[in-house]
Design an enzyme around this catalytic site. Structure first.
Site, PDB file in Angstrom:
ATOM      1  N   GLY A 102       2.847   5.099   4.712  1.00  0.00           N
ATOM      2  CA  GLY A 102       2.256   5.557   6.025  1.00  0.00           C
ATOM      3  C   GLY A 102       0.725   4.951   6.329  1.00  0.00           C
ATOM      4  N   THR A 103       0.451   4.130   5.640  1.00  0.00           N
ATOM      5  CA  THR A 103      -0.962   3.352   5.624  1.00  0.00           C
ATOM      6  C   THR A 103      -0.817   2.450   6.742  1.00  0.00           C
ATOM      7  OG1 THR A 103      -0.287   1.712   3.863  1.00  0.00           O
ATOM      8  CG2 THR A 103      -1.601   3.870   3.355  1.00  0.00           C
ATOM      9  N   GLY A 112       0.993  -1.332   0.081  1.00  0.00           N
ATOM     10  CA  GLY A 112      -0.055   0.086   0.201  1.00  0.00           C
ATOM     11  C   GLY A 112       0.872   1.174  -0.095  1.00  0.00           C
ATOM     12  N   PRO A 113       0.244   2.215  -0.203  1.00  0.00           N
ATOM     13  CA  PRO A 113       0.882   3.728  -0.333  1.00  0.00           C
ATOM     14  C   PRO A 113       1.813   3.810   1.161  1.00  0.00           C
ATOM     15  CG  PRO A 113      -1.285   4.066  -0.954  1.00  0.00           C
ATOM     16  CD  PRO A 113      -1.355   2.649  -0.289  1.00  0.00           C
ATOM     17  N   HIS A 131      -7.684  32.213 -10.680  1.00  0.00           N
ATOM     18  CA  HIS A 131      -7.940  30.765 -10.393  1.00  0.00           C
ATOM     19  C   HIS A 131      -9.128  30.734  -9.495  1.00  0.00           C
ATOM     20  CE1 HIS A 131      -4.420  28.961 -11.924  1.00  0.00           C
ATOM     21  NE2 HIS A 131      -3.344  29.752 -11.216  1.00  0.00           N
ATOM     22  N   HIS A 136      -3.488  36.892  -9.960  1.00  0.00           N
ATOM     23  CA  HIS A 136      -3.161  35.525 -10.473  1.00  0.00           C
ATOM     24  C   HIS A 136      -4.067  34.547  -9.608  1.00  0.00           C
ATOM     25  CE1 HIS A 136      -0.684  32.268 -12.540  1.00  0.00           C
ATOM     26  NE2 HIS A 136      -1.111  31.738 -11.229  1.00  0.00           N
ATOM     27  N   GLU A 137      -4.094  34.513  -8.286  1.00  0.00           N
ATOM     28  CA  GLU A 137      -4.891  33.694  -7.522  1.00  0.00           C
ATOM     29  C   GLU A 137      -6.424  34.087  -7.549  1.00  0.00           C
ATOM     30  OE1 GLU A 137      -3.390  31.221  -6.623  1.00  0.00           O
ATOM     31  OE2 GLU A 137      -1.443  31.885  -6.705  1.00  0.00           O
TER      32      GLU A 137
END
Length: 684
Positions: free
Chosen positions: A249-250, A246-247, A472, A468-469
């Protein structure tokens, strides 16, 4: 007699028997270096005494005379004896006895006050240059003449003895280190697996949350170890291996620790990197020794952490077959399911790279069971938070349900880090408990990084970042299928150089539709378009947005089949077989004409997104000014604050279940950082 035996407590296991006392006297094992040092020192002292004995005996009585005085004494008949020793080819050292005359007696009285009588015999010594004249004088004097010769062995002894003394001294000083080095060489091929008894670990299954299915599967191994007869009566066989994948930190290693504590059997723990050494054959020897130790304590468990370090796929026709890692893997394959394999040893391994493991290692009979530990869902995150908040003091107003809902994509390690960061923030503020604001700030810090308020930004870049933000944010607000905005800031945070627009989905979803991806492209282009409209120029701040958009558009065309011109065909092999090196892959599997068509369609998708973004921001130019000015004043705004500013209904994201998507990174980032959602990666 039987009663006495019954009352006698049993001898504890795994303890060495009491050894008989050693006989009195020096330890035989340490006699050599001490004796060597002692005898060498004694020989040196004796040699020095022999060399200087004659000189020291008469050092105060011998009178040193010159060559002229010696020749005069020869002519006058005062020399009684002469013992010569050659110092070199031309130099002689002569010593002996001579008669005292009046001049010698006066000189002795003047030097040390000693009265010598004429005709008395006294010792002398001189150092002269040899010549034929001196030889004739000594022959005419008719004296007792001896020539002193030194044996070659004595000269060699005096030359070698300092070297022997130094060697003996070093041997005496470093004898313990030499012994330890020898013992280490004998143990070099032994296994480094550490045997852990069940009472040494305090972790149980109660400390593990969010992986209910994995706990249930691995609990069967413990049930078999505790009651194997129940399974054998039905005909079931115990799995020989269990692979946790698994990834990061699981909780793979944590689950193995819980198994060690619950199984109540000997548990051998080792890392995959402990098998690989610079010497060929050591890894295979350690594998055999580890399984041999485990079979002596059957039933037992072996846990190999990060098995991909030693279990990678073997090359297919590339390079030689005498590779150290390959030999270690072959030894592990044979030990797990070979001709002489015996039951009673279960291997548990953990890895976050199952795609690189050798297929022979994953087949039934070796790792029969493969348990996947995925990122926890909302319920799992709530359970994980319940486990970790026991270690910190939290206030009564902390809403763990809200934290669990607003942390999609967090692993168990991320949630543990979140709780720890909240405690640190509370301690930094001199509070005794962590409140809700600490938990939310810790969540943002773990996900996007810490705010860097110390960075000095010019007023021009500050205004440019705000617009810019804002671009978004407006694109995300007015695109129907875009991910809702969670927070927007112009304060540098984490990998974002200037600002960031943070989004969090509102509902559970494990896929993304075509409309959602197209709207996400519009959001990515919103920052660049805002710069064009306001400043009539563009900057490099949109490099991360362009890179992300290009990748999404190419996946839509080549992998997801979301383009009418190209069709639902997968073009290009984005991965390569694990047994073939990446630099020897065959490259693209389609023609140059097809590649040109793909490039045209990718450009068309991004161009359409850019056109939509321009139209959207032109229609809401006043809203763009509002959001940018508010950002310049407050520096950070939440999604609901932006909606209130624009007169839009607020989204109660706290009361909705957020989606399990991972496209939750900041929209902006440095040009050299790829910010892409994991859900957009094609399946290997």
């Amino acid at each position: 007699m039987d009663k006495d035996k019954k009352n006698t407590p049993p001898e504890p296991k795994n303890q060495k028997p009491d050894l008989p006392p050693l006989p009195p006297g020096p330890n035989p094992g340490r006699r050599l270096p001490v004796s060597l040092f002692f005898w060498l020192s004694l020989i040196v002292l004796v040699g020095l005494l022999l060399v200087f004995k004659g000189d020291s005996a008469t050092l105060g009585q011998k009178r040193n005379i010159s060559q002229t005085e010696f020749e005069n004494d020869l002519r006058n008949g005062l020399i009684i004896s002469a013992k010569s020793r050659a110092e070199s080819d031309r130099i002689l050292n002569i010593e002996g006895e001579r008669y005292v005359n009046r001049s010698v007696a006066e000189a002795a009285k003047a030097e040390n006050g000693k009265q010598l009588a004429a005709g008395e015999r006294i010792p002398y010594k001189t150092r002269v240059i040899y010549s034929e004249r001196l030889e004739n004088l000594m022959s005419q004097a008719n004296i007792k003449r001896d020539v002193e010769t030194r044996d070659n062995w004595w000269s060699m002894f005096l030359t070698v003895i300092p070297i022997l003394l130094i060697i003996g001294l070093f041997y005496f000083l470093f004898s313990r280190q030499l012994k330890m080095a020898g013992r280490g060489a004998m143990q070099f091929g032994k296994s480094r697996a550490r045997m852990i008894m069940p009472n040494e670990l305090k972790i149980t299954f109660d400390d593990i949350a969010g992986v209910d299915e994995a706990r249930e599967e691995i609990s069967e191994l413990i049930s078999f170890l505790k009651d194997p007869l129940k399974f054998k009566m039905i005909g079931g066989k115990i799995p020989k291996g269990c692979l946790l994948m698994g990834p990061p930190g699981t909780g793979k290693t944590l689950l193995a620790k819980a198994v060690a504590a619950e199984a109540n059997v000997p548990f051998f723990s080792i890392s995959g990197s402990d098998f690989v050494e610079m010497f060929v054959g050591v890894g295979a020897s350690r594998v055999r020794d580890m399984f041999e130790q485990a079979r002596k304590h059957m039933p037992s468990l072996i846990f190999i952490d990060e098995i991909d370090a030693v279990g990678r796929s073997r090359f297919s026709g590339l390079g030689g077959g005498h590779d150290e890692r390959e030999q270690t893997l072959n030894a592990m394959l044979v030990e797990m399911d070979g001709l002489e394999t015996q039951a009673g040893v279960i291997v548990i391994a953990a890895t976050n790279r199952p795609d690189v493991l050798d297929p022979a290692l994953l087949r039934p009979g070796r790792f029969d069971r493969q348990i996947v530990l995925d990122l926890p869902d909302i319920k799992g995150r709530r359970q994980v938070l319940d486990v970790h908040v026991k270690n910190i003091r939290i206030a009564d107003d902390v809403d763990l349900d809200l934290i669990a809902k607003t942390t999609p994509g967090f692993s168990g390690a991320d949630l543990a880090n979140l709780c720890n960061e909240a405690a640190l923030l509370a301690a930094r503020s001199d509070r005794e408990t962590a409140n809700q604001s600490d938990m939310e700030e810790a969540r943002d810090k773990v996900r996007w990084g810490r705010e860097r308020r110390s960075r000095t930004i010019s007023e021009r870049e500050r205004r440019l970042t705000a617009y810019h933000e804002a671009g978004h944010t407006l694109a995300a607000m007015f695109c129907e299928h875009a991910t809702p905005v969670h927070k927007v800031t112009i304060i540098p945070r984490g990998r974002a150089y200037l600002g960031a627009t943070m989004t969090i989905p509102l509902e559970d979803s494990y896929t993304q539709s075509r409309n959602e991806l197209l709207d996400e492209l519009v959001v990515m282009m919103g920052g660049r378009v805002a710069e064009e409209l306001v400043f009539k120029d563009i900057t490099s701040g949109a490099a991360g947005d362009i890179e992300h958009a290009s990748r999404v558009a190419r996946l839509m065309v080549c992998a997801f089949g979301m383009n009418e011109e190209i069709g639902p065909i997968r073009y290009g092999d984005l991965t390569h077989p694990v047994y073939v090196r990446a630099d020897q892959s065959q490259g693209e599997t389609y023609s140059q004409e097809t590649a040109a068509r793909i490039d045209v369609q990718v450009q068309k998708i991004i161009g359409d997104a850019l056109t939509r973004a321009r139209k959207l921001l032109n229609d809401h130019i006043a809203d763009l000014e509002k959001v940018a000015r508010e950002l310049l004043e407050k520096e950070s705004l939440t999604g609901n604050e932006v909606r209130a500013l624009l007169g839009l209904p607020s989204t109660e994201s706290a009361k909705e279940a957020p989606a399990e998507k991972k496209d939750i990174m900041p929209t902006d980032g440095p040009p050299d950082v790829v910010i892409a959602p994991d859900t957009l990666k094609p399946e290997a």
